[in-house]
Design a protein around this motif. Sequence first.
Motif, PDB file in Angstrom:
ATOM      1  N   PHE A 107       0.811  -1.210   0.000  1.00  0.00           N
ATOM      2  CA  PHE A 107       0.000   0.000   0.000  1.00  0.00           C
ATOM      3  C   PHE A 107       0.847   1.264   0.000  1.00  0.00           C
ATOM      4  N   ARG A 108       0.404   2.235  -0.786  1.00  0.00           N
ATOM      5  CA  ARG A 108       0.928   3.599  -0.697  1.00  0.00           C
ATOM      6  C   ARG A 108      -0.215   4.502  -0.256  1.00  0.00           C
ATOM      7  N   ILE A 109       0.050   5.335   0.736  1.00  0.00           N
ATOM      8  CA  ILE A 109      -0.959   6.247   1.273  1.00  0.00           C
ATOM      9  C   ILE A 109      -0.552   7.662   0.878  1.00  0.00           C
ATOM     10  N   LEU A 110      -1.376   8.302   0.063  1.00  0.00           N
ATOM     11  CA  LEU A 110      -1.012   9.570  -0.544  1.00  0.00           C
ATOM     12  C   LEU A 110      -2.032  10.650  -0.227  1.00  0.00           C
ATOM     13  N   VAL A 111      -1.624  11.889  -0.475  1.00  0.00           N
ATOM     14  CA  VAL A 111      -2.496  13.054  -0.282  1.00  0.00           C
ATOM     15  C   VAL A 111      -2.671  13.749  -1.620  1.00  0.00           C
ATOM     16  N   PRO A 138     -13.053  17.971  -3.124  1.00  0.00           N
ATOM     17  CA  PRO A 138     -14.032  17.787  -2.050  1.00  0.00           C
ATOM     18  C   PRO A 138     -13.565  16.770  -1.030  1.00  0.00           C
ATOM     19  N   VAL A 139     -14.282  16.721   0.081  1.00  0.00           N
ATOM     20  CA  VAL A 139     -13.975  15.763   1.141  1.00  0.00           C
ATOM     21  C   VAL A 139     -14.097  14.347   0.575  1.00  0.00           C
ATOM     22  N   ASN A 140     -12.992  13.627   0.554  1.00  0.00           N
ATOM     23  CA  ASN A 140     -13.030  12.292  -0.044  1.00  0.00           C
ATOM     24  C   ASN A 140     -11.775  11.513   0.329  1.00  0.00           C
ATOM     25  N   ALA A 141     -11.935  10.193   0.354  1.00  0.00           N
ATOM     26  CA  ALA A 141     -10.819   9.259   0.465  1.00  0.00           C
ATOM     27  C   ALA A 141     -11.217   8.059  -0.368  1.00  0.00           C
ATOM     28  N   TYR A 142     -10.293   7.527  -1.137  1.00  0.00           N
ATOM     29  CA  TYR A 142     -10.647   6.422  -2.018  1.00  0.00           C
ATOM     30  C   TYR A 142      -9.452   5.518  -2.262  1.00  0.00           C
ATOM     31  N   GLN A 143      -9.765   4.329  -2.729  1.00  0.00           N
ATOM     32  CA  GLN A 143      -8.733   3.333  -3.022  1.00  0.00           C
ATOM     33  C   GLN A 143      -8.694   3.073  -4.518  1.00  0.00           C
ATOM     34  N   PRO A 165      -1.550  -0.949  -4.796  1.00  0.00           N
ATOM     35  CA  PRO A 165      -2.724  -0.296  -4.217  1.00  0.00           C
ATOM     36  C   PRO A 165      -2.403   1.088  -3.658  1.00  0.00           C
ATOM     37  N   LEU A 166      -3.267   2.028  -3.950  1.00  0.00           N
ATOM     38  CA  LEU A 166      -3.119   3.400  -3.481  1.00  0.00           C
ATOM     39  C   LEU A 166      -4.327   3.775  -2.632  1.00  0.00           C
ATOM     40  N   ILE A 167      -4.075   4.447  -1.521  1.00  0.00           N
ATOM     41  CA  ILE A 167      -5.126   5.034  -0.708  1.00  0.00           C
ATOM     42  C   ILE A 167      -4.895   6.534  -0.734  1.00  0.00           C
ATOM     43  N   ILE A 168      -5.861   7.276  -1.249  1.00  0.00           N
ATOM     44  CA  ILE A 168      -5.671   8.704  -1.476  1.00  0.00           C
ATOM     45  C   ILE A 168      -6.673   9.508  -0.662  1.00  0.00           C
ATOM     46  N   PHE A 169      -6.164  10.462   0.094  1.00  0.00           N
ATOM     47  CA  PHE A 169      -6.984  11.380   0.892  1.00  0.00           C
ATOM     48  C   PHE A 169      -6.889  12.776   0.286  1.00  0.00           C
ATOM     49  N   GLU A 191     -10.652   1.976   3.418  1.00  0.00           N
ATOM     50  CA  GLU A 191     -10.180   1.999   2.028  1.00  0.00           C
ATOM     51  C   GLU A 191      -9.209   0.853   1.750  1.00  0.00           C
ATOM     52  N   ALA A 192      -8.367   0.528   2.706  1.00  0.00           N
ATOM     53  CA  ALA A 192      -7.460  -0.615   2.539  1.00  0.00           C
ATOM     54  C   ALA A 192      -8.254  -1.903   2.387  1.00  0.00           C
ATOM     55  N   ALA A 193      -9.349  -2.012   3.148  1.00  0.00           N
ATOM     56  CA  ALA A 193     -10.175  -3.216   3.089  1.00  0.00           C
ATOM     57  C   ALA A 193     -10.799  -3.400   1.715  1.00  0.00           C
TER      58      ALA A 193
END
Length: 235
Positions: free
Chosen positions: A69-73, A80-85, A93-97, A118-120
Amino acid sequence: MRRLVLLLIFALAACDIAPPAPPVSATRPGPPPLSPQTAAANFDAVAKAVGPQARRECRNRTSGMNCDFRILVDPNTRAPVNAYQTVDKQGRPLIIFTLSMIATARNADELAFVMSHEAAHHIRSHLQRQSQNAAAGAIIFGQLAGLTGGGSAAVEAAQQLGATVGARSYSKEFELEADQLGTVITHNAGYNPLIGVKFFDRIPDPGDRFLGTHPPNAQRVQIVRQTARQLGVTQ
């Protein structure tokens, strides 16, 4: 077939289907927003804690899946307010906030729960399963259009509609699966999912819409509480 396609399009429009991540709304009063410095520090700490736990769960529950996993901004200040995979071109896999999502969280537990959720999605192969459902829907609707004498334009419209219907067919179940596993990851990362799930108090409730993308907030909270109880988590 044209009549069927139009009826389905109107039905989808009438449902007012919720977006992938409903914007945060002050539906209930809550703690005041954090300072930008505190929000950034929380995000950094949560990413360092959740990332390893997400990779561990991924490797324990899957075989041959990319769990790096990479967790990015997202640096866009207007996003807008969001977080997604999602995944990159190499399948990582990317998790973006978005910045507004980080600023909206009232504590580290909320950030941890959203990040773990999002990781799930990746661990449960939801993107792949959604793509398969969309492809199946496109094939079925396209075949129906062809069998009823529809021309190429009607078949194409039916395929597009079928892909949309197929992609949304199990999206609510996917969200609940991600909430359940996200609760486990949140707990294992050292955060309290019962505090994290309070994030739902401040977002609009999508209700139980036909072909909606998200289940009712109450149902999601119930899944988190049930899972937390099994883990021995208390408020």
